[in-house]
Design a protein around this motif. Structure first.
Motif, PDB file in Angstrom:
ATOM      1  N   SER A  38      34.447 -45.056  26.094  1.00  0.00           N
ATOM      2  CA  SER A  38      34.088 -45.469  27.705  1.00  0.00           C
ATOM      3  C   SER A  38      33.136 -46.529  27.577  1.00  0.00           C
ATOM      4  CB  SER A  38      33.346 -44.328  28.264  1.00  0.00           C
ATOM      5  OG  SER A  38      32.204 -43.872  27.691  1.00  0.00           O
ATOM      6  N   GLN A  39      32.880 -47.007  28.667  1.00  0.00           N
ATOM      7  CA  GLN A  39      31.948 -48.292  28.706  1.00  0.00           C
ATOM      8  C   GLN A  39      30.577 -47.901  28.494  1.00  0.00           C
ATOM      9  OE1 GLN A  39      32.990 -50.486  32.302  1.00  0.00           O
ATOM     10  NE2 GLN A  39      34.363 -51.732  31.474  1.00  0.00           N
ATOM     11  N   GLU A  40      30.362 -46.728  28.996  1.00  0.00           N
ATOM     12  CA  GLU A  40      29.060 -46.165  29.051  1.00  0.00           C
ATOM     13  C   GLU A  40      28.470 -45.717  27.440  1.00  0.00           C
ATOM     14  OE1 GLU A  40      31.189 -44.865  30.964  1.00  0.00           O
ATOM     15  OE2 GLU A  40      30.506 -45.574  32.827  1.00  0.00           O
ATOM     16  N   PHE A  41      29.501 -45.315  26.682  1.00  0.00           N
ATOM     17  CA  PHE A  41      29.445 -44.949  25.276  1.00  0.00           C
ATOM     18  C   PHE A  41      29.230 -46.241  24.420  1.00  0.00           C
ATOM     19  CE2 PHE A  41      31.312 -43.524  21.355  1.00  0.00           C
ATOM     20  CZ  PHE A  41      30.292 -42.952  20.963  1.00  0.00           C
ATOM     21  N   GLU A  42      30.139 -47.144  24.787  1.00  0.00           N
ATOM     22  CA  GLU A  42      29.820 -48.408  24.096  1.00  0.00           C
ATOM     23  C   GLU A  42      28.470 -49.130  24.343  1.00  0.00           C
ATOM     24  OE1 GLU A  42      31.935 -52.885  23.369  1.00  0.00           O
ATOM     25  OE2 GLU A  42      32.784 -51.540  24.921  1.00  0.00           O
ATOM     26  N   GLU A  43      28.038 -49.047  25.547  1.00  0.00           N
ATOM     27  CA  GLU A  43      26.724 -49.819  25.909  1.00  0.00           C
ATOM     28  C   GLU A  43      25.641 -48.767  25.067  1.00  0.00           C
ATOM     29  OE1 GLU A  43      25.629 -49.935  29.997  1.00  0.00           O
ATOM     30  OE2 GLU A  43      27.666 -50.827  30.419  1.00  0.00           O
ATOM     31  N   TYR A  44      25.799 -47.526  25.018  1.00  0.00           N
ATOM     32  CA  TYR A  44      24.783 -46.751  24.217  1.00  0.00           C
ATOM     33  C   TYR A  44      24.759 -47.286  22.727  1.00  0.00           C
ATOM     34  CZ  TYR A  44      22.686 -42.897  21.612  1.00  0.00           C
ATOM     35  OH  TYR A  44      21.990 -41.837  21.023  1.00  0.00           O
TER      36      TYR A  44
END
Length: 193
Positions: A38-44
């Motif tokens: 997910s984009q949020e996980f990649e951002e994290y």
């Protein structure tokens, strides 16, 4: 002197049945080990990227409370490594294209400069006043046409290599499984009874 805070980078992830779906793209119907992150996980994960330096070591610390949670470890690790391997290969292809484009531009610029510096002075006689003005204009034109490809080849390659290095560290980071065991305080034991 390097900052000791940047020597060891730990990325903490909680792995269990409730959190595993939040790490993946909700719209991806593939099996869990082939899903996109997910984009949020990649951002994290990429929030750690600015602190990853040349000599930093990156470690994934996966928190598993139960034995049943460990079944999600391999798919998650596989998905993370596959995701950043793909990102690394894309960035390497962009870097290769960047170098090729700038070498071609530099070669073309050198050919143009050699043509104007070699052929144009032969057209105009050295004794004419226009020769010195035209010669000065050719010198300025030569510097202008050569400046950008040389500047790019000297100064703009480092961000590519830094990103490739970061992706490589994220791909090859060791995995440490951390088990969380809760100790009940004496006061909580009284209320539990």
């Amino acid at each position: 002197m390097s900052n000791p805070l940047f020597k060891k980078i730990n990325i903490f992830l909680k792995v269990n049945e409730q959190t595993i779906d939040s790490y993946f793209n909700a719209n991806d119907p593939a099996p869990i080990y082939k899903r996109q992150l997910s984009q949020e996980f990649e951002e994290y994960i990429m929030n750690y990227a600015p602190s990853i330096k040349r000599y930093s070591t990156v470690t994934y610390k996966l928190n598993c409370v139960n034995e049943s949670d460990k079944e999600y470890l391999d798919p998650l690790v596989h998905a993370i490594r596959r995701h950043f391997s793909l990102k690394k290969s894309i960035r390497e292809a962009e870097f290769k294209k960047f170098k090729k484009r700038n070498w071609v531009l530099l070669t073309f610029s050198l050919i143009v400069v050699m043509f104007f510096q070699g052929v144009m002075p032969l057209i105009f006689n050295v004794e004419h006043r226009i020769h010195s003005a035209f010669s000065n204009a050719l010198d300025v034109f030569s510097w202008v046409i050569l400046w950008k490809p040389i500047e790019k080849l000297i100064f703009y390659w480092n961000p590519f290599l830094k990103e490739i290095s970061i992706f490589d560290k994220l791909i090859n980071a060791p995995i440490i499984i951390v088990g969380e065991k809760k100790e009940v305080a004496p006061m909580e034991q009284e209320y539990a009874a």
